[in-house]
Design an enzyme around this catalytic site. Structure first.
Site, mmCIF file in Angstrom:
data_model
loop_
_atom_site.group_PDB
_atom_site.id
_atom_site.type_symbol
_atom_site.label_atom_id
_atom_site.label_comp_id
_atom_site.label_asym_id
_atom_site.label_seq_id
_atom_site.Cartn_x
_atom_site.Cartn_y
_atom_site.Cartn_z
ATOM 1 N N CYS A 1 14.951 42.275 27.811
ATOM 2 C CA CYS A 1 14.744 43.701 28.078
ATOM 3 C C CYS A 1 15.629 44.559 27.182
ATOM 4 C CB CYS A 1 15.065 44.012 29.538
ATOM 5 S SG CYS A 1 14.098 43.081 30.726
ATOM 6 N N ARG B 1 11.138 46.785 30.109
ATOM 7 C CA ARG B 1 11.151 45.555 30.899
ATOM 8 C C ARG B 1 10.286 44.458 30.288
ATOM 9 N NH1 ARG B 1 8.745 44.641 36.892
ATOM 10 N NH2 ARG B 1 9.665 42.598 37.260
ATOM 11 N N LEU B 2 10.906 43.291 30.176
ATOM 12 C CA LEU B 2 10.194 42.066 29.880
ATOM 13 C C LEU B 2 10.235 41.260 31.175
ATOM 14 C CD1 LEU B 2 8.821 40.139 27.870
ATOM 15 C CD2 LEU B 2 11.098 39.241 27.342
ATOM 16 N N ILE C 1 10.120 38.482 33.786
ATOM 17 C CA ILE C 1 10.274 37.029 33.763
ATOM 18 C C ILE C 1 10.246 36.472 35.177
ATOM 19 C CG2 ILE C 1 11.805 35.115 33.150
ATOM 20 C CD1 ILE C 1 12.732 36.841 30.763
ATOM 21 N N ASN D 1 19.910 44.371 31.849
ATOM 22 C CA ASN D 1 19.302 43.474 30.881
ATOM 23 C C ASN D 1 20.050 42.154 30.931
ATOM 24 O OD1 ASN D 1 18.020 42.303 28.666
ATOM 25 N ND2 ASN D 1 19.482 43.181 27.238
ATOM 26 N N GLY D 2 19.340 41.081 31.079
ATOM 27 C CA GLY D 2 19.978 39.779 31.057
ATOM 28 C C GLY D 2 19.464 38.876 32.147
ATOM 29 N N GLU D 3 20.323 37.944 32.528
ATOM 30 C CA GLU D 3 19.961 36.989 33.569
ATOM 31 C C GLU D 3 21.215 36.552 34.307
ATOM 32 O OE1 GLU D 3 17.749 32.652 34.022
ATOM 33 O OE2 GLU D 3 17.779 33.654 32.073
ATOM 34 N N ASP E 1 16.448 39.355 39.960
ATOM 35 C CA ASP E 1 17.907 39.325 40.015
ATOM 36 C C ASP E 1 18.522 40.724 39.959
ATOM 37 O OD1 ASP E 1 17.147 39.571 37.335
ATOM 38 O OD2 ASP E 1 18.578 38.095 36.596
#
Length: 128
Positions: free
Chosen positions: A2, A51-52, A54, A77-79, A102
């Site tokens: 993202c 937004r991507l 997932i 942005n991230g995980e 998340d």
């Protein structure tokens, strides 16, 4: 991955200007986008996100995301790799989640533990 952007200033910009800034990152997240702005006598702040999708492909993962109490607004942005474990812990503490992303867990963690939440996160991320 993202993309997030924003500003803090004495002066606000238009929604269209914030959208244009956000759209320069279209390649970072073609699935969704959003903006949020607020101005007061003290200045202005604006947040935007591309937004991507997932984890949660539904609209429930839309950002900027507002906390359940409406006091915290975030772009992310991230995980967070351990968000499922944190989610379980937060549910036991009384949090109710609407999505499976998340970002919502990160918001609840911040509401619960404040800045100490970052010590609990295992992952890579940028948060505003």
């Amino acid at each position: 991955m993202c993309g997030i952007c924003g500003y803090i200033s004495d002066n606000s910009i238009s929604d269209e200007q914030l959208r244009q800034m956000n759209d320069t990152m279209y390649h970072r997240g073609p699935n969704d986008c959003g903006i949020w702005q607020e101005s007061s006598e003290y200045g202005a702040v604006g947040l935007a996100q591309r937004r991507l999708s997932i984890f949660d492909l539904s609209p429930l993962g839309h950002q900027p995301m507002v906390s359940h109490h409406g006091q915290i607004i975030t772009v992310y942005n991230g995980e967070i790799y351990n968000f499922q474990e944190l989610r379980t812990e937060l549910e036991l503490a009384g949090h109710v989640f609407c999505s499976s992303c998340d970002t919502e867990v990160m918001l609840a963690a911040y509401e619960t533990w404040g800045c100490d939440c970052f010590e609990r996160f295992n992952g890579m991320f940028a948060i505003a």
